[in-house]
Enzyme design. Sequence first.
Site, PDB file in Angstrom:
ATOM      1  N   GLU A 184      41.144 -34.111 -48.505  1.00  0.00           N
ATOM      2  CA  GLU A 184      40.561 -32.870 -48.518  1.00  0.00           C
ATOM      3  C   GLU A 184      39.203 -33.006 -48.650  1.00  0.00           C
ATOM      4  OE1 GLU A 184      42.322 -30.118 -51.069  1.00  0.00           O
ATOM      5  OE2 GLU A 184      42.409 -31.537 -52.950  1.00  0.00           O
TER       6      GLU A 184
ATOM      7  N   ASP B 180      40.345 -27.424 -47.878  1.00  0.00           N
ATOM      8  CA  ASP B 180      39.234 -27.662 -48.374  1.00  0.00           C
ATOM      9  C   ASP B 180      38.328 -28.788 -47.434  1.00  0.00           C
ATOM     10  OD1 ASP B 180      38.902 -27.003 -51.381  1.00  0.00           O
ATOM     11  OD2 ASP B 180      40.587 -27.626 -51.678  1.00  0.00           O
TER      12      ASP B 180
ATOM     13  N   ARG C  84      34.907 -21.384 -48.835  1.00  0.00           N
ATOM     14  CA  ARG C  84      36.236 -20.695 -48.226  1.00  0.00           C
ATOM     15  C   ARG C  84      36.535 -19.225 -48.934  1.00  0.00           C
ATOM     16  NH1 ARG C  84      40.805 -24.502 -51.085  1.00  0.00           N
ATOM     17  NH2 ARG C  84      42.317 -22.824 -50.834  1.00  0.00           N
TER      18      ARG C  84
HETATM   19  C1  PEP Z   1      43.969 -27.468 -49.304  1.00  0.00           C
HETATM   20  O1  PEP Z   1      42.727 -27.681 -49.726  1.00  0.00           O
HETATM   21  O2  PEP Z   1      44.266 -27.424 -48.032  1.00  0.00           O
HETATM   22  C2  PEP Z   1      45.195 -27.126 -50.032  1.00  0.00           C
HETATM   23  C3  PEP Z   1      46.462 -27.244 -49.630  1.00  0.00           C
HETATM   24  O3  PEP Z   1      45.061 -27.031 -51.269  1.00  0.00           O
HETATM   25  P1  PEP Z   1      44.331 -25.696 -51.945  1.00  0.00           P
HETATM   26  O4  PEP Z   1      44.504 -24.472 -50.986  1.00  0.00           O
HETATM   27  O5  PEP Z   1      45.111 -25.309 -53.225  1.00  0.00           O
HETATM   28  O6  PEP Z   1      43.018 -26.151 -52.397  1.00  0.00           O
HETATM   29 MG    MG Z   2      42.666 -28.067 -51.770  1.00  0.00          MG
END
Ligand code: PEP
Ligand code: MG
Length: 583
Positions: free
Chosen positions: A443, A467, A477
């Site tokens: 990520e 991420d 985000r």
């Molecule tokens: C992501 O970053 O895509 C993920 C699955 O983790 P989170 O949304 O918890 O950061």
């Molecule tokens: Mg993540």
Amino acid sequence: MASFTLHGIPVSRGIAIGRAHLLASAALEVKHYLIGEEQVEAEVERLQNAIATVHQELQAVWRELPQDAPAELGAFIDVHVLILSDPMISEMPLEIIRERHYNAEWALVTQIDELSAQFDEIEDAYLRERKNDIQQVGERVLKVLTGSASTLANLSSSPDQGAHMIVVAHDISPSDMLQFRDRTFAGFITDLGGQNSHTAIVARSLDIPAAVGMYNASALIAQDDWVIIDGDNGVVIVDPTPMVLNQYRERQQQLVRERKKLSKLKKTPAVTKDGVEITLLANIELPQDTQAALDAGAVGIGLFRSEFLFMGSAGHNHRLPTEDEQFESYRQAVAAMKGRPVTIRTLDIGADKPISAADETALNPALGLRAIRYCLAEPQMFMSQLRAILRASAYGPVKLLVPMLAHAHEIDQTLTMIEQAKAQLREAGKKFDPLIPVGAMIEVPAAALTLPLFAQRMDFLSIGTNDLIQYTLAVDRVDHEVAHLYNPIHPAILYLLSSTIAIGAKANIPVSVCGEMAGDIKLTRLLLGMGLKEFSMHPAQLLSVKQEILNSDLSVITPRTRKILRLMEPAAIAEAVAGLRAA
Ligand code: PEP
Ligand code: MG
């Protein structure tokens, strides 16, 4: 009145049709007057009493939190308690009364305005959003001072009326959101909020159509106006014409029919038309979410976001859950899944998921000490989580997933600590799966660009697109002001995704996607065409994705996807991706 349309940020799927019910504006009108010297202490005491009452109110909200309340709600109430206890709120207004002889309401509003102005200056979007929390806390105190009861509590909502009621507000505090659980509402609209603001998160966990970030909707919409919320597109139509109303009513009924039809696919294996088997897994936040995962026919848990255990009731007491408490939660999830694999991600806190107010003061939280970085900096806490996860692996297939890795030394350090945790358990005579698979979240762009480092050291990989997009495109985000730049089909993202999937396949290491992209049916075929065989998503999305897979033919999609990967122009990519769905 003429019909008009407002555009905001879609946060929750579905269509809601009903009459607007306006919640009182955030800025309560308060009286401003100067008090005499002899009244100062009485006024100070009045404000102190109001603050104490709100403390009790928040504690009562906590106590009455239903067992199945989303874990985030507890964390939100914690934030409000912290704000209320901060001297900026609990002491500064008292000074204003003493020094300027303002009445209590005026002193409080003056201080809140001052703090809000300071927050407006903050560059960090996450911290800037906290301004809303401060205003919500201020409002609660004002309500006690002025004797006006909570506006949401005043709503009459017999199930019949509620089913057609759309709540319109400038903002809704997370603790007020709690009341949505016991009442029937068709949907809600708020002026404030980004895609991942508190209200948006709660809307998604309650599965109510909603649109946030609508700027001045609460000023434009009048009480009892007919309103349509198109939660899929973040569109609100006010006073629709009979023709539009009918169209949306039909669409709404169609959605109900589609849901019913989809539920028949629960037990159907996810296989493409040309016979390729696809694994559909669920993302969960708490052990009890396993029920929704099973109901949707998930063949396992692809992402258990363990940090929610740390943000819930244990976090409320301002202590982290113990090893035994964690073990019990993981074991519960493993037992509930009855032999299906459960992928537990180690703690991913920091940035948009703070467990204490201290985390929120980081300079640039998304780039700061979060996830594995935090865990490696807190080895005792991390070791207790590793032992808890390992112990749960004695009760069924468990995989261990590590977030935010970017450096070889982070991987090595993590693997060493896992071995140490195993040694400690052996010594203590506790059972665990010695061959527990360990995987990395891909990520951070650096990880995707140096995949062999990960493929050599890990048993599986899971791409966190939420991420990956944030870091590749440098788009926060949670910030609605840059939400238009958050683009999952930017050619840079497609390159990182497809190369990760391809290198993984070559190295013979399983790769899944567990970010939001995995649950977006508009992108299912694109991911299939890249060679993805494992998707992990919110249980509510699983059956629609399965349907898309059942109708897909890889021999058609794969060559077309290869062509898309050579495109650079955004419009051409968007058109070709949309074209894949028609293939
Ligand atoms: C992501 O970053 O895509 C993920 C699955 O983790 P989170 O949304 O918890 O950061
Ligand atoms: Mg993540």
